[in-house]
Design a protein around this motif. Structure first.
Motif, PDB file in Angstrom:
ATOM      1  N   ILE A 140      44.353  41.577  33.633  1.00  0.00           N
ATOM      2  CA  ILE A 140      45.748  41.133  33.540  1.00  0.00           C
ATOM      3  C   ILE A 140      46.224  40.554  34.866  1.00  0.00           C
ATOM      4  CG2 ILE A 140      46.813  43.396  34.010  1.00  0.00           C
ATOM      5  CD1 ILE A 140      48.260  40.712  31.694  1.00  0.00           C
ATOM      6  N   VAL A 141      45.786  41.118  35.969  1.00  0.00           N
ATOM      7  CA  VAL A 141      46.192  40.571  37.269  1.00  0.00           C
ATOM      8  C   VAL A 141      45.590  39.189  37.478  1.00  0.00           C
ATOM      9  CG1 VAL A 141      45.931  40.867  39.775  1.00  0.00           C
ATOM     10  CG2 VAL A 141      46.678  42.791  38.363  1.00  0.00           C
ATOM     11  N   VAL A 142      44.309  39.010  37.144  1.00  0.00           N
ATOM     12  CA  VAL A 142      43.658  37.708  37.335  1.00  0.00           C
ATOM     13  C   VAL A 142      44.243  36.654  36.394  1.00  0.00           C
ATOM     14  CG1 VAL A 142      41.481  36.448  37.054  1.00  0.00           C
ATOM     15  CG2 VAL A 142      41.509  38.630  38.279  1.00  0.00           C
ATOM     16  N   PHE A 143      44.266  36.943  35.091  1.00  0.00           N
ATOM     17  CA  PHE A 143      44.735  35.941  34.134  1.00  0.00           C
ATOM     18  C   PHE A 143      46.255  35.789  34.157  1.00  0.00           C
ATOM     19  CE2 PHE A 143      40.448  36.597  32.803  1.00  0.00           C
ATOM     20  CZ  PHE A 143      40.045  35.346  32.371  1.00  0.00           C
ATOM     21  N   GLY A 144      46.969  36.895  34.332  1.00  0.00           N
ATOM     22  CA  GLY A 144      48.419  36.806  34.466  1.00  0.00           C
ATOM     23  C   GLY A 144      48.812  36.107  35.755  1.00  0.00           C
ATOM     24  N   GLY A 145      48.108  36.450  36.841  1.00  0.00           N
ATOM     25  CA  GLY A 145      48.372  35.786  38.118  1.00  0.00           C
ATOM     26  C   GLY A 145      48.109  34.290  38.050  1.00  0.00           C
ATOM     27  N   ALA A 146      47.021  33.911  37.389  1.00  0.00           N
ATOM     28  CA  ALA A 146      46.702  32.484  37.225  1.00  0.00           C
ATOM     29  C   ALA A 146      47.781  31.786  36.391  1.00  0.00           C
ATOM     30  CB  ALA A 146      45.333  32.316  36.572  1.00  0.00           C
TER      31      ALA A 146
END
Length: 187
Positions: free
Chosen positions: A58-64
Motif C-alpha cells: 500500500i505504501v509503494v502503490f499508494g505512494g506512486a
C-alpha cells in the motif's frame, strides 16, 4: 472484532473515496494500514509477515498514486497483494514442500494430507483469479465501479469462497471420538 480490524483500511478507503475522491482515499488507506499495524503490534505484541507485506504494497502503490497523481497505481495494489499471497502458497508447496494453509489452521482442525493440499491449491487459485478479476474491473470500468467492487465484490467473493471451502472441509474433518455413554446398571 478481528474481522472488522482486517477490513478497517478498505472500509475507510471506501468512505474517503465517496466523500473526497481517489487521492484522499489513497492517503487514508496508507494511514489506516499504518494505524492497523501499530494497533496489532501494541495489542498482541507481534505482527504477521503478511501484514508487513500489505503495508509495503500500500505504501509503494499508494505512494506512486499520490506522487504521480495517477489512480492506476492504486488499482494495481489489490492484484499485487492477491498474487503475492498466492505466490507464497504456491512457492511454499512446490519449492519447500510446506503447506502454509495447514501451518495456519492445522492446530484447529485435523484433515488428511490430500485435503490440506487441495485447500492450499484452492486458495492459490482463488488469489490468482481475484488478482486477474481486480485488473479486469479496474481497467474495463470507471473508478467508482472499481471502488465498489473492491469493497463489496471482493468481500462478497471471499465470503462465497470461504463458505464453499467450509462445505468441502465439512466432508473431511476428522471428528473426535464421541464419549461412550454407559447405561445405568439399574435398568
Amino acid at each position: 472484532m478481528k474481522l472488522l480490524l482486517d477490513f478497517f483500511p478498505i472500509i475507510l478507503f471506501f468512505v474517503a473515496y465517496k466523500v473526497w475522491g481517489i487521492y484522499v482515499a489513497t492517503a487514508v488507506a496508507i494511514a489506516a494500514t499504518i494505524v492497523q499495524l501499530g494497533y496489532m503490534r501494541i495489542k498482541t505484541g507481534k505482527t504477521e509477515p503478511m501484514q508487513w507485506v500489505s503495508l509495503a504494497i500500500i505504501v509503494v502503490f499508494g505512494g506512486a498514486t499520490l506522487l504521480a497523481h495517477n489512480e492506476n497505481f492504486i488499482k494495481w495494489k489489490p492484484t499485487v497483494l492477491y498474487w503475492v499471497m498466492g505466490a507464497v502458497l504456491l512457492i511454499g508447496q512446490l519449492g519447500f514442500n510446506k503447506n502454509f494453509i495447514r501451518s495456519l489452521m492445522g492446530t484447529q482442525i485435523q484433515l488428511p494430507d490430500p485435503v490440506w493440499r487441495n485447500l492450499n491449491w484452492g486458495w492459490t487459485g482463488f488469489f490468482a483469479v481475484m488478482g486477474a478479476l481486480n485488473l479486469w474491473v479496474a481497467f474495463h470500468f470507471d473508478t467508482d465501479t472499481w471502488v465498489n467492487f473492491k469493497l463489496f465484490g471482493g468481500m462478497g467473493l471471499m465470503i462465497v469462497f470461504v463458505i464453499a471451502q467450509a462445505i468441502y472441509l465439512s466432508r473431511h474433518v476428522k471428528e473426535e471420538d464421541a464419549p461412550v455413554q454407559v447405561e445405568d446398571a439399574k435398568q
